[in-house]
Design a protein around this motif. Structure first.
Motif, PDB file in Angstrom:
ATOM      1  N   UNK A 189       0.851  -1.191   0.000  1.00 26.68           N
ATOM      2  CA  UNK A 189       0.000   0.000   0.000  1.00 26.68           C
ATOM      3  C   UNK A 189       0.885   1.239   0.000  1.00 26.68           C
ATOM      4  N   UNK A 190       0.322   2.348  -0.444  1.00 23.14           N
ATOM      5  CA  UNK A 190       1.089   3.595  -0.474  1.00 23.14           C
ATOM      6  C   UNK A 190       1.255   4.205   0.911  1.00 23.14           C
ATOM      7  N   UNK A 191       0.489   3.747   1.859  1.00 23.17           N
ATOM      8  CA  UNK A 191       0.621   4.261   3.216  1.00 23.17           C
ATOM      9  C   UNK A 191      -0.191   3.432   4.182  1.00 23.17           C
ATOM     10  N   UNK A 192       0.110   3.587   5.466  1.00 23.19           N
ATOM     11  CA  UNK A 192      -0.566   2.783   6.485  1.00 23.19           C
ATOM     12  C   UNK A 192      -2.053   3.093   6.570  1.00 23.19           C
ATOM     13  N   UNK A 193      -2.447   4.363   6.340  1.00 22.08           N
ATOM     14  CA  UNK A 193      -3.865   4.709   6.443  1.00 22.08           C
ATOM     15  C   UNK A 193      -4.668   3.938   5.402  1.00 22.08           C
ATOM     16  N   UNK A 194      -4.156   3.842   4.180  1.00 25.58           N
ATOM     17  CA  UNK A 194      -4.859   3.090   3.133  1.00 25.58           C
ATOM     18  C   UNK A 194      -4.949   1.610   3.484  1.00 25.58           C
ATOM     19  N   UNK A 195      -3.865   1.075   4.005  1.00 23.66           N
ATOM     20  CA  UNK A 195      -3.865  -0.326   4.393  1.00 23.66           C
ATOM     21  C   UNK A 195      -4.898  -0.583   5.486  1.00 23.66           C
ATOM     22  N   UNK A 196      -4.904   0.275   6.498  1.00 24.16           N
ATOM     23  CA  UNK A 196      -5.814   0.074   7.622  1.00 24.16           C
ATOM     24  C   UNK A 196      -7.266   0.288   7.217  1.00 24.16           C
ATOM     25  N   UNK A 197      -7.508   1.159   6.247  1.00 21.10           N
ATOM     26  CA  UNK A 197      -8.868   1.340   5.756  1.00 21.10           C
ATOM     27  C   UNK A 197      -9.397   0.046   5.142  1.00 21.10           C
ATOM     28  N   UNK A 198      -8.586  -0.612   4.319  1.00 19.37           N
ATOM     29  CA  UNK A 198      -8.998  -1.894   3.735  1.00 19.37           C
ATOM     30  C   UNK A 198      -9.130  -2.972   4.805  1.00 19.37           C
ATOM     31  N   UNK A 199      -8.265  -2.900   5.798  1.00 17.42           N
ATOM     32  CA  UNK A 199      -8.304  -3.894   6.872  1.00 17.42           C
ATOM     33  C   UNK A 199      -9.602  -3.774   7.664  1.00 17.42           C
ATOM     34  N   UNK A 200      -9.937  -2.558   8.053  1.00 13.63           N
ATOM     35  CA  UNK A 200     -11.169  -2.342   8.812  1.00 13.63           C
ATOM     36  C   UNK A 200     -12.394  -2.685   7.971  1.00 13.63           C
ATOM     37  N   UNK A 201     -12.308  -2.398   6.681  1.00 15.10           N
ATOM     38  CA  UNK A 201     -13.418  -2.691   5.788  1.00 15.10           C
ATOM     39  C   UNK A 201     -13.596  -4.157   5.475  1.00 15.10           C
ATOM     40  N   UNK A 202     -12.638  -4.987   5.881  1.00 14.66           N
ATOM     41  CA  UNK A 202     -12.766  -6.420   5.694  1.00 14.66           C
ATOM     42  C   UNK A 202     -12.214  -6.954   4.391  1.00 14.66           C
ATOM     43  N   UNK A 203     -11.677  -6.074   3.518  1.00 13.07           N
ATOM     44  CA  UNK A 203     -11.137  -6.550   2.245  1.00 13.07           C
ATOM     45  C   UNK A 203      -9.695  -7.032   2.374  1.00 13.07           C
ATOM     46  N   UNK A 204      -9.020  -6.662   3.465  1.00 12.95           N
ATOM     47  CA  UNK A 204      -7.652  -7.122   3.721  1.00 12.95           C
ATOM     48  C   UNK A 204      -7.672  -7.980   4.982  1.00 12.95           C
ATOM     49  N   UNK A 205      -7.374  -9.272   4.873  1.00 11.06           N
ATOM     50  CA  UNK A 205      -7.474 -10.147   6.050  1.00 11.06           C
ATOM     51  C   UNK A 205      -6.464  -9.836   7.151  1.00 11.06           C
ATOM     52  N   UNK A 206      -5.270  -9.376   6.758  1.00 12.70           N
ATOM     53  CA  UNK A 206      -4.205  -9.174   7.750  1.00 12.70           C
ATOM     54  C   UNK A 206      -3.289  -8.069   7.258  1.00 12.70           C
ATOM     55  N   UNK A 207      -2.833  -7.233   8.165  1.00 10.70           N
ATOM     56  CA  UNK A 207      -1.870  -6.190   7.839  1.00 10.70           C
ATOM     57  C   UNK A 207      -0.757  -6.166   8.865  1.00 10.70           C
ATOM     58  N   UNK A 208       0.429  -5.745   8.447  1.00 19.49           N
ATOM     59  CA  UNK A 208       1.564  -5.650   9.366  1.00 19.49           C
ATOM     60  C   UNK A 208       2.216  -4.288   9.190  1.00 19.49           C
ATOM     61  N   UNK A 209       2.322  -3.535  10.276  1.00 20.86           N
ATOM     62  CA  UNK A 209       2.941  -2.216  10.221  1.00 20.86           C
ATOM     63  C   UNK A 209       3.376  -1.832  11.626  1.00 20.86           C
ATOM     64  N   UNK A 210       3.976  -0.658  11.747  1.00 19.50           N
ATOM     65  CA  UNK A 210       4.489  -0.188  13.028  1.00 19.50           C
ATOM     66  C   UNK A 210       3.374  -0.065  14.062  1.00 19.50           C
ATOM     67  N   UNK A 211       3.726  -0.353  15.306  1.00 18.17           N
ATOM     68  CA  UNK A 211       2.763  -0.275  16.403  1.00 18.17           C
ATOM     69  C   UNK A 211       2.152   1.118  16.504  1.00 18.17           C
ATOM     70  N   UNK A 212       3.008   2.144  16.440  1.00 15.03           N
ATOM     71  CA  UNK A 212       2.551   3.505  16.676  1.00 15.03           C
ATOM     72  C   UNK A 212       1.418   3.929  15.769  1.00 15.03           C
ATOM     73  N   UNK A 213       1.473   3.533  14.495  1.00 16.61           N
ATOM     74  CA  UNK A 213       0.460   3.939  13.547  1.00 16.61           C
ATOM     75  C   UNK A 213      -0.862   3.216  13.701  1.00 16.61           C
ATOM     76  N   UNK A 214      -0.910   2.199  14.567  1.00 18.86           N
ATOM     77  CA  UNK A 214      -2.128   1.407  14.718  1.00 18.86           C
ATOM     78  C   UNK A 214      -2.769   1.516  16.102  1.00 18.86           C
ATOM     79  N   UNK A 215      -2.085   2.149  17.032  1.00 18.17           N
ATOM     80  CA  UNK A 215      -2.540   2.131  18.418  1.00 18.17           C
ATOM     81  C   UNK A 215      -3.912   2.762  18.606  1.00 18.17           C
TER      82      UNK A 215
END
Length: 330
Positions: A189-215
């Motif tokens: 993904x181009x950035x963590x926000x885009x990745x997490x948006x797909x993750x929350x929306x259910x289209x991405x089963x799993x994501x891995x990124x820095x703790x700080x950006x997900x807390x």
């Protein structure tokens, strides 16, 4: 695109940090000795930039000299490395870098504008940047073992989100895929926000990124944390097992880190002075507390330990990169 509230707050917090961090840590003097330059390979406002500016304030006092932070974003921090490589070896230029330019890039790029072992001297290992695997709370799995069982049953849904290809997470996913016998697909993904948006929306089963950006999303109950990278649990998430503990090997050397380097040829006494100043700075409780909010753990170690760590991690990733056939050419 409209993000969920925690994502909007995350974007707003980063924008605020950008505004607060866009000025030098210390203005250059009109004359006299040249200031120390801390060079970072990312734009102002990010976690590494904020860390560098926090260190600059400490170094200004301990070294009794002005200290500037210079942002040279681009080419995944390679531009910053090259800039420091070309600087005079007088202790006035310091690189603070993440791991990939020294551990993974020498394995994935056919040509680099620097020799990571000859052109720069490791000064100090400064901070760990734990990474965490997460999933939406709407997914049917609550733990990493449950996810592994699920993905074995749903092998057409093996996408694993990350923010860049060619890094340690990419090759950790490939290692896990091989050990499971499941075709996991690193999905950039181009950035963590885009990745997490797909993750929350259910289209991405799993994501891995820095703790700080997900807390914030974790605290808001939008995502679950399934496991952290590295060989030990993160002090930031003591109740979350390592991925290896949870049955997902391959990420033991995948945690991020930030370390300091100076140009080759810098006199040993100058290197030693900078090493001490850097290690003293990351031991400061105020620095530790401020950086923990950004998902960093202060972990000061001397330059010799950093040099050995780089070689060990490069040795570990070498066979995985070779087996993958991946080459970088951006």
């Amino acid at each position: 695109m409209i993000f969920p509230n925690p994502l909007r707050r995350l974007a707003a917090a980063l924008a605020l940090a950008l505004g607060a961090s866009a000025v030098p840590a210390m203005a250059a003097p009109a004359g006299g000795d040249a200031p120390v330059r801390i060079v970072v390979g990312f734009a102002a406002g990010g976690a590494l930039d904020i860390f560098a500016r926090t260190l600059a304030e400490k170094l200004r006092v301990s070294l009794d000299t002005p200290v500037l932070v210079e942002n040279r974003p681009g080419a995944s921090a390679r531009l910053a490395v090259e800039n420091v490589k070309r600087a005079p070896p007088d202790g006035k230029t310091v690189l603070i870098s993440p791991a990939p330019p020294f551990t993974v890039f020498p394995l994935t790029y056919k040509r680099l504008p620097y020799d990571p072992d000859k052109d720069l001297i490791p000064v100090a290992y400064l901070a760990d940047v734990p990474l965490v695997a997460s999933a939406s709370v709407s997914q049917p799995y609550r733990t990493m073992p449950e996810y592994l069982a699920w993905v074995k049953r749903n092998q057409d849904k093996g996408g694993v989100g990350l923010v860049t290809l060619g890094g340690s997470i990419h090759f950790g996913v490939l290692s896990l895929s091989k050990s499971l016998g499941v075709p996991l697909l690193p999905t950039a993904y181009r950035g963590a926000v885009m990745m997490l948006t797909d993750e929350i929306g259910g289209t991405l089963p799993l994501g891995i990124d820095a703790v700080g950006g997900q807390m914030e999303l974790y605290r808001a109950g939008k995502i679950r944390f399934l496991g952290v990278t590295g060989t030990r649990r993160s002090a930031l998430l003591p109740d979350v097992p390592t991925l290896a503990e949870a049955g997902a090997p391959g990420f033991e050397a995948a945690s991020g880190w930030y370390s300091a380097f100076v140009p080759a040829g810098t006199p040993p006494p100058v290197v030693a002075k900078m090493e001490k100043a850097m290690l003293d700075a990351v031991k400061d409780p105020a620095v530790r507390d401020k950086m923990s909010a950004l998902g960093m753990e202060m972990h000061g170690q001397p330059g010799d330990a950093l040099r050995k760590l780089i070689q060990a991690q490069r040795t570990q990733w070498g066979p995985v990169v070779a087996a993958s056939g991946f080459t970088a050419n951006d």
